[in-house]
Design a protein around this motif. Sequence first.
Motif, PDB file in Angstrom:
ATOM      1  N   ASN A  73       0.563  -0.949   0.069  1.00  0.00           N
ATOM      2  CA  ASN A  73      -0.550  -0.272   0.218  1.00  0.00           C
ATOM      3  C   ASN A  73       0.846   1.337   0.008  1.00  0.00           C
ATOM      4  O   ASN A  73       1.898   1.047   0.305  1.00  0.00           O
ATOM      5  CB  ASN A  73      -0.571   0.081   0.710  1.00  0.00           C
ATOM      6  N   ARG A  74       0.248   1.984  -0.649  1.00  0.00           N
ATOM      7  CA  ARG A  74       1.481   3.185   0.040  1.00  0.00           C
ATOM      8  C   ARG A  74       1.227   4.106  -0.184  1.00  0.00           C
ATOM      9  O   ARG A  74       1.746   5.128   0.284  1.00  0.00           O
ATOM     10  CB  ARG A  74       0.765   4.290  -1.837  1.00  0.00           C
ATOM     11  N   LYS A  75       0.155   4.125   1.575  1.00  0.00           N
ATOM     12  CA  LYS A  75      -0.184   4.584   2.238  1.00  0.00           C
ATOM     13  C   LYS A  75       1.675   4.318   3.253  1.00  0.00           C
ATOM     14  O   LYS A  75       1.929   4.347   4.676  1.00  0.00           O
ATOM     15  CB  LYS A  75      -1.386   4.320   3.627  1.00  0.00           C
ATOM     16  N   PHE A  76       1.669   3.007   3.004  1.00  0.00           N
ATOM     17  CA  PHE A  76       3.312   2.035   4.361  1.00  0.00           C
ATOM     18  C   PHE A  76       4.369   3.220   3.580  1.00  0.00           C
ATOM     19  O   PHE A  76       5.087   2.570   4.240  1.00  0.00           O
ATOM     20  CB  PHE A  76       2.840   0.824   3.902  1.00  0.00           C
ATOM     21  N   HIS A  77       4.182   3.247   2.104  1.00  0.00           N
ATOM     22  CA  HIS A  77       5.509   3.557   1.804  1.00  0.00           C
ATOM     23  C   HIS A  77       5.105   4.855   1.015  1.00  0.00           C
ATOM     24  O   HIS A  77       5.296   4.486  -0.799  1.00  0.00           O
ATOM     25  CB  HIS A  77       6.498   2.673   1.336  1.00  0.00           C
ATOM     26  N   PRO A  78       5.018   6.286   1.232  1.00  0.00           N
ATOM     27  CA  PRO A  78       4.729   6.794   0.517  1.00  0.00           C
ATOM     28  C   PRO A  78       5.522   7.374  -0.735  1.00  0.00           C
ATOM     29  O   PRO A  78       5.402   7.788  -1.619  1.00  0.00           O
ATOM     30  CB  PRO A  78       4.870   8.899   1.147  1.00  0.00           C
ATOM     31  N   ASP A  79       6.454   6.625  -1.253  1.00  0.00           N
ATOM     32  CA  ASP A  79       7.510   7.150  -2.127  1.00  0.00           C
ATOM     33  C   ASP A  79       7.666   5.621  -2.821  1.00  0.00           C
ATOM     34  O   ASP A  79       7.320   5.631  -2.243  1.00  0.00           O
ATOM     35  CB  ASP A  79       8.836   7.380  -1.462  1.00  0.00           C
ATOM     36  N   ASP A  80       7.752   6.395  -4.309  1.00  0.00           N
ATOM     37  CA  ASP A  80       7.729   5.613  -5.376  1.00  0.00           C
ATOM     38  C   ASP A  80       8.876   4.611  -5.049  1.00  0.00           C
ATOM     39  O   ASP A  80      10.106   4.547  -4.397  1.00  0.00           O
ATOM     40  CB  ASP A  80       8.142   5.585  -6.711  1.00  0.00           C
ATOM     41  N   SER A  81       8.524   2.881  -4.337  1.00  0.00           N
ATOM     42  CA  SER A  81       9.638   1.545  -4.460  1.00  0.00           C
ATOM     43  C   SER A  81      11.207   1.897  -6.049  1.00  0.00           C
ATOM     44  O   SER A  81      10.202   1.679  -6.585  1.00  0.00           O
ATOM     45  CB  SER A  81       9.155   0.336  -4.224  1.00  0.00           C
ATOM     46  N   VAL A  82      11.866   1.826  -5.797  1.00  0.00           N
ATOM     47  CA  VAL A  82      12.691   1.718  -6.891  1.00  0.00           C
ATOM     48  C   VAL A  82      13.768   0.768  -6.551  1.00  0.00           C
ATOM     49  O   VAL A  82      14.035   0.144  -5.265  1.00  0.00           O
ATOM     50  CB  VAL A  82      13.754   3.259  -6.931  1.00  0.00           C
ATOM     51  N   ILE A  83      13.039  -0.546  -7.450  1.00  0.00           N
ATOM     52  CA  ILE A  83      14.159  -1.962  -7.528  1.00  0.00           C
ATOM     53  C   ILE A  83      15.380  -1.952  -8.093  1.00  0.00           C
ATOM     54  O   ILE A  83      15.353  -1.782  -9.033  1.00  0.00           O
ATOM     55  CB  ILE A  83      12.935  -2.385  -7.615  1.00  0.00           C
ATOM     56  N   ASP A  84      16.098  -2.203  -7.361  1.00  0.00           N
ATOM     57  CA  ASP A  84      17.657  -2.860  -7.885  1.00  0.00           C
ATOM     58  C   ASP A  84      17.402  -4.240  -8.743  1.00  0.00           C
ATOM     59  O   ASP A  84      17.192  -4.607  -7.896  1.00  0.00           O
ATOM     60  CB  ASP A  84      18.282  -2.774  -6.391  1.00  0.00           C
ATOM     61  N   ILE A  85      18.275  -3.715 -10.085  1.00  0.00           N
ATOM     62  CA  ILE A  85      18.117  -4.906 -10.970  1.00  0.00           C
ATOM     63  C   ILE A  85      19.994  -4.923 -11.079  1.00  0.00           C
ATOM     64  O   ILE A  85      19.891  -3.872 -12.037  1.00  0.00           O
ATOM     65  CB  ILE A  85      17.070  -5.281 -11.830  1.00  0.00           C
ATOM     66  N   GLY A  86      20.414  -5.580 -10.768  1.00  0.00           N
ATOM     67  CA  GLY A  86      21.864  -5.048 -10.856  1.00  0.00           C
ATOM     68  C   GLY A  86      22.415  -4.021 -11.209  1.00  0.00           C
ATOM     69  O   GLY A  86      22.698  -3.417 -10.202  1.00  0.00           O
TER      70      GLY A  86
END
Length: 336
Positions: A73-86
Amino acid sequence: MVVILKEHAEEKKVDQLLGWLELMGVRASIIKGSHTTILGLVGDTSKIDIDSIRAVDIVENVTRVQEPYKNANRKFHPDDSVIDIGALKLGGERFHVISGPCSVESEEQILEVAKRVKAAGATMLRGGAFKPRTSPYAFQGLKAEGIEYLLEAKKITGMPIVTEIMSIAHLDLFEDVDVIQVGARNMQNFELLKELGKSKKPILLKRGLANTLEELLMSAEYIMAGGNPNVILCERGIRTFETFTRNTLDISAVPILKKKSHLPVVVDPSHATGITWLVEPLSKAAVVCGADGLIIEVHNNPAKALSDGPQSLTPDQFDAIMQPLTQLVGYTGRKM
Ligand code: PEP
Ligand code: MN
């Protein structure tokens, strides 16, 4: 429940609060945002008196999260999640095009396609080694051999690889795979999702053929609840009464998922339409609607493809659509 802490909350007091919450039987994930620290509480929060948490001097605000998906939920994490792929980051300012053939068919084929899509601007290579086919008589994929060829293509091109898992029994084969795909047909294979939750590898979770967006987010929640925050959501079209296309791309899924969740969202116009010429217009729609990336099937010889030929672009066609797409991505303020 979401507990927003005051700026500069003393660490000792945060620990005390966490200890108290644990005694109450809830688990807290700590999310440090740009200005605030948020405690996202999961578990049975019904016994917790919201006013007694509000009264704690380091607490700024407390709200109950009504939706059943919590970690996603965005309420848990207001910023966009950025995922590391290599070395790459998905979900940030860079837009990614993930490309490759539906099935890995031979070492020569995957190498040829990998080099061409890389030259055209794709940043990740995708190819199926374990294929979920409607017919048991259709090509089922090269399996372990297919993953070996993908790893070879990764070594040569430097592109991270994405490939689908169908059974947890195969997990060992995915050790050097960068992103594990859960296909539409396995979106609600909860045992598989739970196992993938124990890993830290990025998971590309495709929406099921007839699943709601809330169900997609609940499947993401299964992976995240196990401790793996690295989930990428994928809209790949859903079953409707329409027959001109293989599926119907639910383009509204993109802004809705981006609003409800902080997870990156990618769109697969190839499976959504099943038709080569529709890939370009729907890719453009996805860019404009705020997607973080695209998955586009490209085959060196679509007429002879062992799966999904009618929706596969030739390398030349892929090259041609990457130019307008790059321009459009630029208009949205992102980079290719
Ligand atoms: C695929 O990605 O090749 C595939 C089988 O897709 P989906 O699970 O979306 O049908
Ligand atoms: Mn396919």
